[in-house]
Design an enzyme around this catalytic site. Structure first.
Site, PDB file in Angstrom:
ATOM      1  N   GLU A 333     -28.818  12.994 -14.212  1.00  0.00           N
ATOM      2  CA  GLU A 333     -29.671  13.723 -14.687  1.00  0.00           C
ATOM      3  C   GLU A 333     -31.035  13.276 -14.685  1.00  0.00           C
ATOM      4  OE1 GLU A 333     -28.802  17.229 -17.324  1.00  0.00           O
ATOM      5  OE2 GLU A 333     -27.927  15.525 -18.546  1.00  0.00           O
ATOM      6  N   GLY A 352     -33.521  20.553 -17.599  1.00  0.00           N
ATOM      7  CA  GLY A 352     -32.360  20.479 -17.149  1.00  0.00           C
ATOM      8  C   GLY A 352     -31.767  21.765 -17.560  1.00  0.00           C
ATOM      9  N   HIS A 359     -15.629  13.245 -10.878  1.00  0.00           N
ATOM     10  CA  HIS A 359     -15.421  11.729 -10.845  1.00  0.00           C
ATOM     11  C   HIS A 359     -14.228  11.682  -9.812  1.00  0.00           C
ATOM     12  CE1 HIS A 359     -18.088  11.726 -13.841  1.00  0.00           C
ATOM     13  NE2 HIS A 359     -17.495  12.330 -14.891  1.00  0.00           N
ATOM     14  N   SER A 362     -13.288   4.829  -9.915  1.00  0.00           N
ATOM     15  CA  SER A 362     -13.700   4.134 -11.200  1.00  0.00           C
ATOM     16  C   SER A 362     -14.628   3.075 -10.805  1.00  0.00           C
ATOM     17  CB  SER A 362     -12.370   3.803 -12.017  1.00  0.00           C
ATOM     18  OG  SER A 362     -11.620   3.016 -11.235  1.00  0.00           O
ATOM     19  N   HIS A 377     -32.173  22.334  -2.859  1.00  0.00           N
ATOM     20  CA  HIS A 377     -32.610  23.585  -2.854  1.00  0.00           C
ATOM     21  C   HIS A 377     -33.830  23.298  -3.688  1.00  0.00           C
ATOM     22  CE1 HIS A 377     -33.616  27.706  -3.688  1.00  0.00           C
ATOM     23  NE2 HIS A 377     -33.689  27.750  -4.797  1.00  0.00           N
ATOM     24  N   GLY A 379     -36.586  25.734  -5.027  1.00  0.00           N
ATOM     25  CA  GLY A 379     -37.241  27.147  -5.031  1.00  0.00           C
ATOM     26  C   GLY A 379     -38.250  27.128  -5.992  1.00  0.00           C
TER      27      GLY A 379
END
Length: 410
Positions: A333, A352, A359, A362, A377, A379
């Site tokens: 993020e 967000g 996942h 490891s 994308h 937009g």
């Protein structure tokens, strides 16, 4: 970045008529700071009265400054250090008090979180105290009670003609000793000689080792004119007097129409190019946020690709010594957020909306993972990013999809 410092007057400029920072203005100023532009608040308000605004703008996190008392002090917002200061010789106070009493004017000064005055019930003094969240202390023997050197003193009266006459008299009588000026129809301010926003801004530029051409100043009042003229780009608010507007390089909208935000979006944010984003500054100034707590560092930025690293250590691992999935999502993020911030228009903000990850393998404590975000994308109302996270040996750890919502500032 072409501009390195943004200097803002407060009342009538940064604040709307309700004495608030609008959401659009706040978002623009935070983004400008994230892009490496420092902010200085320049106001006639006392330092104490500017502290809440500095906190709202996160000036302490981004290396900002407070220029208070019309230029009597420069405060480093990060640690409260006084970088510059000028004060009135206390020996002048009996004379100022004598003249105030002779004319029937109230008198007051500031001290930390208080106002000291001989007229605590004066409506203008009460309003000044409320505006700056100050306590009012009555001192009948004003000059005796003020046992310190004040930054400035204020005389108060609704008799504008009488204040104007005293102003003209003092401009001659106190020339070379103190400066006087009307900041409001009912306020006559007395400050140390040679003090104004422009002169103190010059001291700040010297401290920062930046040039006038690297400064934007925005203001609305006659007291801001010298500041607008010394800056590389002087911007007057739309509601300013014509005498202020003609001294500016550019006129923005009024404080009720997010004039500061419009100017910042046009003159700073619209000029941001991904290749010029100061990643070192972003990393240094993020130590207080989630990025700093997790050890995330940006390493590359372009309009369609962002990269960052994160250590696998006590902050980001599970109890068994492997990378925590939640920390991995936070890393994703973080890079997608910067990417959308670069991509969106100056009058837009990004929040967000969704994150989902697979996942795959490891990463173990002692390693450093690398996130690579690419936009899939772009937009009008949303951005979609793919973020792959790798170990130091290029093993794919996680593949994550981040969706950001693009909103117009209001």
């Amino acid at each position: 970045m072409k501009y390195k410092l943004l200097v803002l007057d407060v009342d009538g400029t940064l604040l709307n008529d309700a004495k608030e920072i609008s959401k659009r203005t706040l978002a623009s100023l935070l983004k400008a700071q994230q892009m490496g532009v420092r902010i200085a608040l320049a106001s006639g308000r006392p330092t104490y009265g500017l502290m809440p605004l500095a906190k709202t703008l996160e000036l302490g996190h981004y290396g900002g400054f407070i220029v208070s008392y019309n230029g009597c002090q420069i405060i480093n917002a990060q640690n409260g250090e006084i970088l510059f200061e000028r004060r009135i010789n206390p020996e002048m106070l009996p004379y100022l008090e004598k003249k105030a009493r002779k004319n029937g004017f109230a008198i007051f000064t500031y001290h930390d979180d208080t106002i000291l005055t001989d007229s605590p019930d004066n409506e203008h003094i009460r309003a000044e105290a409320e505006l700056n969240n100050l306590k009012v202390i009555k001192e009948e023997e004003f000059s005796t009670a003020v046992d310190f050197a004040p930054c400035k003193c204020m005389l108060v009266s609704d008799d504008e003609e009488a204040l104007a006459r005293l102003e003209e008299h003092w401009k001659k009588r106190l020339d070379g000793t103190l400066d006087v000026f009307r900041s409001e129809p009912y306020f006559l301010e007395v400050v140390p000689c040679g003090i104004d926003k422009a002169n103190t801004l010059g001291a700040l530029l010297s401290h920062l080792d930046i040039t006038r051409e690297e400064v934007i100043a925005i203001g609305d009042g006659v007291c801001d004119v010298n500041m607008l003229q010394i800056a590389g780009l002087g911007i007057a608010m739309g509601h300013s007097q014509d005498s202020v507007k003609v001294c500016a390089d550019y006129v923005t909208a009024s404080n009720e129409e997010d004039g500061v935000a419009q100017a910042v979006e046009k003159m700073i944010l619209a000029e941001v190019h991904a290749a010029e984003i100061p990643l070192d500054l972003l990393n240094a100034r993020a130590h207080h946020a989630l990025m700093g707590n997790l050890g995330i560092q940006y390493t590359y930025a372009s309009e369609d690709r962002i990269e960052a690293t994160m250590p696998v250590d006590h902050r980001t691992r599970q109890p068994f010594g492997i990378l925590h999935g939640g920390a991995t999502l936070a890393l994703a993020e973080t890079v997608a957020g910067l990417g959308s911030m670069i991509t969106c228009q100056p009058d837009e903000i990004v929040v967000g909306m969704q994150v989902s990850g697979n996942h795959i393998s490891s990463a173990h404590e002692g390693d450093t993972v690398r996130a690579v975000a690419t936009i899939v994308h772009k937009g009008r109302s949303s951005h979609v990013w793919n973020v792959d996270v790798f170990t130091s040996t290029n093993k794919l750890v996680s593949s994550i999809r981040v969706v950001n919502s693009v909103l117009k500032k209001r």
